[in-house]
Structure formats: structure tokens, C-alpha cells
Design a protein around this motif. Structure first.
Motif, PDB file in Angstrom:
ATOM      1  N   MET A  88     -10.807   0.916  19.383  1.00  0.00           N
ATOM      2  CA  MET A  88     -10.677   0.616  17.959  1.00  0.00           C
ATOM      3  C   MET A  88      -9.518   1.394  17.333  1.00  0.00           C
ATOM      4  SD  MET A  88     -11.970  -1.344  15.793  1.00  0.00           S
ATOM      5  CE  MET A  88     -12.375  -1.635  14.121  1.00  0.00           C
ATOM      6  N   GLU A  89      -9.286   2.596  17.872  1.00  0.00           N
ATOM      7  CA  GLU A  89      -8.208   3.417  17.346  1.00  0.00           C
ATOM      8  C   GLU A  89      -6.850   2.734  17.514  1.00  0.00           C
ATOM      9  OE1 GLU A  89      -6.523   7.779  18.320  1.00  0.00           O
ATOM     10  OE2 GLU A  89      -8.709   7.589  18.202  1.00  0.00           O
ATOM     11  N   TYR A  90      -6.661   2.024  18.627  1.00  0.00           N
ATOM     12  CA  TYR A  90      -5.399   1.327  18.868  1.00  0.00           C
ATOM     13  C   TYR A  90      -5.219   0.156  17.901  1.00  0.00           C
ATOM     14  CZ  TYR A  90      -4.884   4.077  23.101  1.00  0.00           C
ATOM     15  OH  TYR A  90      -4.737   5.112  23.980  1.00  0.00           O
ATOM     16  N   VAL A  91      -6.315  -0.511  17.575  1.00  0.00           N
ATOM     17  CA  VAL A  91      -6.251  -1.606  16.607  1.00  0.00           C
ATOM     18  C   VAL A  91      -5.825  -1.062  15.250  1.00  0.00           C
ATOM     19  CG1 VAL A  91      -7.601  -3.336  15.349  1.00  0.00           C
ATOM     20  CG2 VAL A  91      -7.939  -3.036  17.816  1.00  0.00           C
ATOM     21  N   SER A  92      -6.429   0.052  14.825  1.00  0.00           N
ATOM     22  CA  SER A  92      -6.083   0.656  13.541  1.00  0.00           C
ATOM     23  C   SER A  92      -4.622   1.090  13.517  1.00  0.00           C
ATOM     24  CB  SER A  92      -6.991   1.851  13.253  1.00  0.00           C
ATOM     25  OG  SER A  92      -8.320   1.429  13.081  1.00  0.00           O
ATOM     26  N   LEU A  93      -4.167   1.700  14.612  1.00  0.00           N
ATOM     27  CA  LEU A  93      -2.760   2.116  14.689  1.00  0.00           C
ATOM     28  C   LEU A  93      -1.847   0.895  14.634  1.00  0.00           C
ATOM     29  CD1 LEU A  93      -0.622   4.296  15.034  1.00  0.00           C
ATOM     30  CD2 LEU A  93      -0.929   4.084  17.528  1.00  0.00           C
ATOM     31  N   GLY A  94      -2.226  -0.162  15.330  1.00  0.00           N
ATOM     32  CA  GLY A  94      -1.437  -1.397  15.291  1.00  0.00           C
ATOM     33  C   GLY A  94      -1.366  -1.979  13.895  1.00  0.00           C
ATOM     34  N   LEU A  95      -2.491  -1.968  13.188  1.00  0.00           N
ATOM     35  CA  LEU A  95      -2.507  -2.477  11.811  1.00  0.00           C
ATOM     36  C   LEU A  95      -1.644  -1.615  10.899  1.00  0.00           C
ATOM     37  CD1 LEU A  95      -6.274  -3.437  11.450  1.00  0.00           C
ATOM     38  CD2 LEU A  95      -4.311  -5.001  11.551  1.00  0.00           C
ATOM     39  N   LYS A  96      -1.650  -0.321  11.130  1.00  0.00           N
ATOM     40  CA  LYS A  96      -0.826   0.612  10.354  1.00  0.00           C
ATOM     41  C   LYS A  96       0.662   0.349  10.611  1.00  0.00           C
ATOM     42  CE  LYS A  96      -0.097   5.606  10.068  1.00  0.00           C
ATOM     43  NZ  LYS A  96      -0.619   6.904  10.523  1.00  0.00           N
ATOM     44  N   ILE A  97       1.020   0.200  11.874  1.00  0.00           N
ATOM     45  CA  ILE A  97       2.419  -0.065  12.237  1.00  0.00           C
ATOM     46  C   ILE A  97       2.877  -1.403  11.656  1.00  0.00           C
ATOM     47  CG2 ILE A  97       3.951  -0.609  14.185  1.00  0.00           C
ATOM     48  CD1 ILE A  97       2.309   1.491  15.810  1.00  0.00           C
ATOM     49  N   LEU A  98       2.047  -2.419  11.780  1.00  0.00           N
ATOM     50  CA  LEU A  98       2.408  -3.741  11.272  1.00  0.00           C
ATOM     51  C   LEU A  98       2.560  -3.732   9.743  1.00  0.00           C
ATOM     52  CD1 LEU A  98       3.036  -6.657  11.965  1.00  0.00           C
ATOM     53  CD2 LEU A  98       0.575  -7.141  11.911  1.00  0.00           C
ATOM     54  N   MET A  99       1.634  -3.063   9.048  1.00  0.00           N
ATOM     55  CA  MET A  99       1.741  -2.969   7.580  1.00  0.00           C
ATOM     56  C   MET A  99       3.022  -2.246   7.192  1.00  0.00           C
ATOM     57  SD  MET A  99       0.553  -3.506   4.482  1.00  0.00           S
ATOM     58  CE  MET A  99      -1.208  -3.801   4.411  1.00  0.00           C
ATOM     59  N   SER A 100       3.316  -1.157   7.861  1.00  0.00           N
ATOM     60  CA  SER A 100       4.528  -0.400   7.577  1.00  0.00           C
ATOM     61  C   SER A 100       5.767  -1.256   7.812  1.00  0.00           C
ATOM     62  CB  SER A 100       4.581   0.859   8.441  1.00  0.00           C
ATOM     63  OG  SER A 100       5.763   1.577   8.186  1.00  0.00           O
ATOM     64  N   ALA A 101       5.803  -1.957   8.932  1.00  0.00           N
ATOM     65  CA  ALA A 101       6.953  -2.810   9.256  1.00  0.00           C
ATOM     66  C   ALA A 101       7.146  -3.896   8.203  1.00  0.00           C
ATOM     67  CB  ALA A 101       6.774  -3.429  10.639  1.00  0.00           C
ATOM     68  N   MET A 102       6.047  -4.491   7.762  1.00  0.00           N
ATOM     69  CA  MET A 102       6.146  -5.543   6.730  1.00  0.00           C
ATOM     70  C   MET A 102       6.690  -4.964   5.425  1.00  0.00           C
ATOM     71  SD  MET A 102       2.692  -7.821   7.470  1.00  0.00           S
ATOM     72  CE  MET A 102       2.255  -7.658   5.788  1.00  0.00           C
ATOM     73  N   LEU A 103       6.191  -3.799   5.029  1.00  0.00           N
ATOM     74  CA  LEU A 103       6.663  -3.179   3.794  1.00  0.00           C
ATOM     75  C   LEU A 103       8.126  -2.769   3.897  1.00  0.00           C
ATOM     76  CD1 LEU A 103       3.541  -1.093   2.850  1.00  0.00           C
ATOM     77  CD2 LEU A 103       4.551  -2.908   1.482  1.00  0.00           C
ATOM     78  N   LEU A 104       8.514  -2.224   5.036  1.00  0.00           N
ATOM     79  CA  LEU A 104       9.908  -1.817   5.219  1.00  0.00           C
ATOM     80  C   LEU A 104      10.838  -3.033   5.195  1.00  0.00           C
ATOM     81  CD1 LEU A 104       9.465   0.979   7.910  1.00  0.00           C
ATOM     82  CD2 LEU A 104      10.006   1.267   5.479  1.00  0.00           C
ATOM     83  N   PHE A 105      10.437  -4.097   5.845  1.00  0.00           N
ATOM     84  CA  PHE A 105      11.244  -5.324   5.829  1.00  0.00           C
ATOM     85  C   PHE A 105      11.339  -5.877   4.406  1.00  0.00           C
ATOM     86  CE2 PHE A 105      11.603  -9.935   5.815  1.00  0.00           C
ATOM     87  CZ  PHE A 105      12.805 -10.101   6.484  1.00  0.00           C
ATOM     88  N   ALA A 106      10.193  -6.003   3.731  1.00  0.00           N
ATOM     89  CA  ALA A 106      10.184  -6.547   2.370  1.00  0.00           C
ATOM     90  C   ALA A 106      10.974  -5.649   1.428  1.00  0.00           C
ATOM     91  CB  ALA A 106       8.750  -6.714   1.870  1.00  0.00           C
ATOM     92  N   GLY A 107      10.785  -4.339   1.557  1.00  0.00           N
ATOM     93  CA  GLY A 107      11.520  -3.405   0.697  1.00  0.00           C
ATOM     94  C   GLY A 107      13.017  -3.522   0.890  1.00  0.00           C
ATOM     95  N   PHE A 108      13.453  -3.569   2.136  1.00  0.00           N
ATOM     96  CA  PHE A 108      14.867  -3.742   2.436  1.00  0.00           C
ATOM     97  C   PHE A 108      15.385  -5.061   1.861  1.00  0.00           C
ATOM     98  CE2 PHE A 108      17.993  -5.778   5.248  1.00  0.00           C
ATOM     99  CZ  PHE A 108      19.060  -4.902   5.089  1.00  0.00           C
ATOM    100  N   TYR A 109      14.603  -6.121   1.997  1.00  0.00           N
ATOM    101  CA  TYR A 109      15.023  -7.446   1.546  1.00  0.00           C
ATOM    102  C   TYR A 109      15.206  -7.495   0.032  1.00  0.00           C
ATOM    103  CZ  TYR A 109      15.837 -12.361   2.510  1.00  0.00           C
ATOM    104  OH  TYR A 109      16.426 -13.589   2.669  1.00  0.00           O
ATOM    105  N   HIS A 110      14.454  -6.674  -0.713  1.00  0.00           N
ATOM    106  CA  HIS A 110      14.619  -6.611  -2.165  1.00  0.00           C
ATOM    107  C   HIS A 110      16.034  -6.170  -2.541  1.00  0.00           C
ATOM    108  CE1 HIS A 110      10.258  -6.908  -2.388  1.00  0.00           C
ATOM    109  NE2 HIS A 110      10.340  -7.011  -3.704  1.00  0.00           N
ATOM    110  N   PHE A 111      16.650  -5.348  -1.707  1.00  0.00           N
ATOM    111  CA  PHE A 111      18.007  -4.873  -1.965  1.00  0.00           C
ATOM    112  C   PHE A 111      19.057  -5.784  -1.334  1.00  0.00           C
ATOM    113  CE2 PHE A 111      15.330  -1.197  -2.520  1.00  0.00           C
ATOM    114  CZ  PHE A 111      15.839  -0.645  -3.695  1.00  0.00           C
ATOM    115  N   TYR A 112      18.718  -6.387  -0.209  1.00  0.00           N
ATOM    116  CA  TYR A 112      19.642  -7.256   0.506  1.00  0.00           C
ATOM    117  C   TYR A 112      19.822  -8.599  -0.206  1.00  0.00           C
ATOM    118  CZ  TYR A 112      21.614  -9.925   4.413  1.00  0.00           C
ATOM    119  OH  TYR A 112      22.409 -10.714   5.205  1.00  0.00           O
ATOM    120  N   LYS A 113      18.739  -9.198  -0.666  1.00  0.00           N
ATOM    121  CA  LYS A 113      18.775 -10.500  -1.342  1.00  0.00           C
ATOM    122  C   LYS A 113      17.907 -10.438  -2.605  1.00  0.00           C
ATOM    123  CE  LYS A 113      20.879 -13.226   1.756  1.00  0.00           C
ATOM    124  NZ  LYS A 113      21.944 -14.139   1.564  1.00  0.00           N
TER     125      LYS A 113
END
Length: 122
Positions: A1-26
């Protein structure tokens, strides 16, 4: 279960970083979803910066929990904008069906952020 939680954390972070970057890019990409009475460029940049900070914060020791809670609050703040968009004659999401699906996705993001907060993934 710990790996699932870590995966969800990584995926959420990646989505936020991509979206945040995109706010400045476009930044104009976000104009249709922002109500006209708000300063569109300022809202786009501020929300992008907040997304970047929260996405990074998920991996800074001592800030993981507060970052997850911040994501939860941010997703709640975005919810009325998506509801408003779905009620417009011509939604920014192109069709009413897509706009309503986007609302469901927003609820998923809210629940996901709450899960991360509750599980204090430090």
C-alpha cells in the motif's frame, strides 16, 4: 500500500508541476475558463505559481502534509469555476458533456488531495 501512496504522491506532484509550468508557457490557454471580472493574466500566473509550489512541496521534508492540504484547498477553490463553466451556454471545455466530466474530475482531484493529506506521506 505504501508504494501505491507514493505513486499517487508522485503523480499528483507531476500533474501540478506540469500544469503550473503550462500557466507560464501558454497563459492564454486559461483565459476562457477565468471569469471576465477577474484579471486573467494575474489569476493565471498566481495559480500557476501556487501549483508549482504545492507540487514541489509534496517532496520537501516537513511540508508534505501542508502541501497536500494546500492542494485540497486549491482544488476546492477551482471547483466553482468549473461549475460556472458548465452552466454557460458555450463552456470553455467546448461541450457541456466535457464540462460536466471536468467537474467529476475536480471531485476526484479533491478526494485525491485529501487522501494524500490524511495519509501524511512523509
Amino acid at each position: 500500500m505504501e508504494y501505491v501512496s507514493l505513486g499517487l504522491k508522485i503523480l499528483m506532484s507531476a500533474m501540478l508541476l506540469f500544469a503550473g509550468f503550462y500557466h507560464f508557457y501558454k497563459p492564454k490557454f486559461y483565459n476562457p475558463i477565468i471569469p471576465n471580472f477577474l484579471p486573467k493574466l494575474a489569476v493565471t500566473y498566481v495559480s500557476g505559481l501556487v501549483e508549482l509550489m504545492l507540487g514541489i512541496g509534496l517532496f520537501i521534508k516537513g511540508y508534505e502534509s501542508i502541501s497536500a492540504y494546500g492542494i485540497f484547498i486549491l482544488m476546492l477553490v477551482f471547483l466553482p469555476i468549473h461549475i460556472w463553466d458548465a452552466t454557460r451556454e458555450k463552456p470553455a471545455m467546448k461541450t457541456k458533456k466535457i464540462a460536466y466530466i471536468r467537474i467529476l474530475i475536480q471531485f476526484l482531484l479533491i478526494a485525491w488531495a485529501w487522501y494524500l493529506y490524511q495519509n501524511d506521506l512523509t
